[in-house]
Design an enzyme around this catalytic site. Structure first.
Site, PDB file in Angstrom:
ATOM      1  N   ASP A  20       1.330   3.626   3.264  1.00 59.15           N
ATOM      2  CA  ASP A  20       1.298   2.188   3.557  1.00 59.15           C
ATOM      3  C   ASP A  20       2.720   1.629   3.576  1.00 59.15           C
ATOM      4  OD1 ASP A  20      -1.472   2.169   3.669  1.00 59.15           O
ATOM      5  OD2 ASP A  20      -1.667   1.812   1.509  1.00 59.15           O
ATOM      6  N   HIS A  69       1.956   6.379   9.049  1.00 63.44           N
ATOM      7  CA  HIS A  69       1.248   5.203   8.529  1.00 63.44           C
ATOM      8  C   HIS A  69      -0.222   5.508   8.241  1.00 63.44           C
ATOM      9  CE1 HIS A  69       1.096   1.195   7.326  1.00 63.44           C
ATOM     10  NE2 HIS A  69       1.575   0.571   8.396  1.00 63.44           N
TER      11      HIS A  69
END
Length: 528
Positions: free
Chosen positions: A503, A499
């Protein structure tokens, strides 16, 4: 007399192979059935034994070349008299893992009784060294010695196997002679370039008796018998069979050879191993030493292999370093299954390899990575490194642990090329023959837990990669299609991603594109 060595029959629907390794070079003497080279097909590895004793003449097909069935590989000059004299000079540069020590010159006193003269006349002492272990690998563990002090060895016969945190490394003998001393025992950790053992060449060395003989009265006869066993070209077991016998703890008496003149092949060892397992309950009835009482009788402590230690470390480092998150979706596999059923026979006939699911998933992931390039990127300090190519890692479970061979430039491959590459790497993984290069450079990974029956899981990233796709079991489930409930073959997909650079939107988009491509494979052809 010149004898031709040709490519043997490779199996049903297999018409060509690649020359993987030559174990002999022009001028080397060979015995009957001694392994000359190894061929790799898209399904199996094929060993080519010598059809006669003599001297290897010309190698017609070099390593890396593709050859058809019955093609000429090399020639052999029959007869021992044609063997060239400078044998030691040819064998030394061939085996990279070793470095020769200074020759040990034995000078018997001219007044000494000939009966008391040293046995080793004119022999050389050769150091058996730890070979180069690969990029960033500095040490290994001695896993298995296949020869013991006092035993005779031939050129390129496997002496021992080393285990690193990534691959197993075989150490061949650089010359014919007698293994004199083992300096690094099984289980010891050795550094690259360190000394493993000593080897003595020369005819005198062959008659050297073993240091410890169970029957002192038969010392004089045993070395000769051992030398005869090692030199019997007509019953020389396949090297892969020797290795597997050592791994499975099987003796020569437990394995019946079906090869030429009773030669033990790899398949014979597998059959013997299965038979041993099936008779295991009977073996339990045999008398044995009393087992300890209490909790000690219900526990067993086994040291982790280097590969298992590395797997544990890398997976934990991945959890500790990456901001790992997993997103899920499901895919209707009906379209892929129908397409595969329709064309599998034609595909096999034309390409010589079966059409599986992995090529579809590889193509679908390549398609999605073009749209979401950050999933194919990695973090380097404060930089993001985007890869404009796809080196696809295919996770594979082996008896030694999880490995991830890499299909390089998978984005440039056809379905057939992907299937062939996956089959070759999978076979190499199962046989412990993966090289360091085979497992380096991956940019994205696919893990298929469905082959073990997994319905849902969250795969762990393979650092420094930023994405890994988890495939799962195909299972019929009721789905709503066009307002009606129908039974469809469904598979859950899981994308674990870092992450820090990927995204949620990018991760979901990637998984949706994979789903769309699999549910309508025509998208892969139209690049949609």
């Amino acid at each position: 007399m010149t004898i031709e060595v040709k490519v043997p029959t490779l199996g049903e629907s297999v018409t060509e192979a690649t020359v993987a390794t030559w174990f002999k070079q022009p001028g080397d003497t060979v015995a009957v059935d001694e392994m000359l080279c190894e061929l790799e097909t898209d399904k199996v590895t094929v060993e080519v034994p010598s059809p006669a004793a003599g001297t290897l003449g010309e190698i017609v097909a070099a390593e890396g070349e593709t050859v058809g069935v019955d093609a000429l590989l090399a020639t052999i000059s029959e007869g021992e008299g044609e063997a060239p004299a400078p044998k030691a000079e040819k064998s030394a540069p061939k085996a990279e893992p070793v470095e020769k020590a200074e020759p040990v010159e034995v000078k018997p006193d001219v007044n000494t009784d000939p009966g008391n003269a040293p046995a080793d006349t004119g022999g050389e002492a050769i150091d058996i060294m730890v070979p180069a272990l690969g990029e960033s690998v500095t040490e290994a563990t001695v896993a298995t010695w296949f020869k013991q002090p006092g035993e005779t060895v031939s050129v390129d016969e496997m002496l021992c196997e080393l285990e690193t945190d990534k691959v197993s490394v075989e150490v061949p003998s650089p010359a014919a002679g007698t293994l004199t001393e083992i300096l690094a025992q099984e289980g010891e950790t050795v550094a690259a370039g360190s000394k493993l053992a000593l080897l003595t060449t020369g005819a005198g060395a062959i008659a050297t008796p073993k240091p410890a003989s169970p029957e002192p009265g038969s010392d004089a006869g045993k070395p000769e018998a051992k030398a005869g066993d090692a030199a019997r070209g007509d019953v020389e077991n396949a090297p892969s069979a020797k290795k597997m016998m050592a791994e499975m703890g099987l003796s020569d008496a437990q394995v019946k050879g079906t090869g030429r003149d009773g030669r033990v092949m790899k398949e014979d060892v597998l059959k013997a191993g299965s038979a041993a397992k099936s008779t295991a309950p009977d073996a339990k009835q045999a008398p044995r030493a009393p087992t300890p009482a209490g909790d000690d009788a219900r526990e067993e402590r086994v040291k982790m292999t280097r590969l298992r230690q590395t797997i544990a470390k890398r997976l934990k480092d991945s959890q500790n370093t990456a901001a790992m998150l997993t997103t899920y979706n499901e895919v209707d596999m009906g379209a892929v299954m129908d397409l595969r059923s329709e064309y599998k026979d034609l595909f096999l006939k034309k390409h010589g390899v079966k059409l599986g699911f992995m090529s579809f998933f590889t193509k679908a992931c390549v398609h999605a990575l073009r749209e979401v390039p950050e999933v194919n990127a990695e973090i380097d300090g404060t930089d993001v490194v985007y890869k404009h190519f796809v080196h696809m890692g295919i996770a594979a479970g082996t008896p030694q642990g999880l490995v991830v061979p890499v299909i390089h430039d998978a984005d440039q491959m056809s379905f057939a090329e992907i299937e062939k590459a996956i089959a070759e790497k999978g076979a190499a993984a199962r046989d412990g023959k993966l090289s360091m290069a085979d497992m380096q450079g991956g940019t994205f990974t696919i893990s298929n837990g469905g082959v073990y029956g997994s319905l849902m899981s969250s795969p762990i990233l393979n650092p420094p990669q930023s994405g890994i796709l988890g495939m799962h079991k195909i299972q019929d489930r009721p789905m709503v299609v066009g307002g009606e409930i129908v039974i469809r073959p469904m598979m859950y997909l899981a994308l674990s991603y870092d992450h820090r650079i990927v995204d949620g939107k990018g991760a979901v988009t990637f998984l949706v594109r994979v789903k769309e491509a699999l549910e309508d494979p025509r998208r892969l052809v139209m690049d949609l």
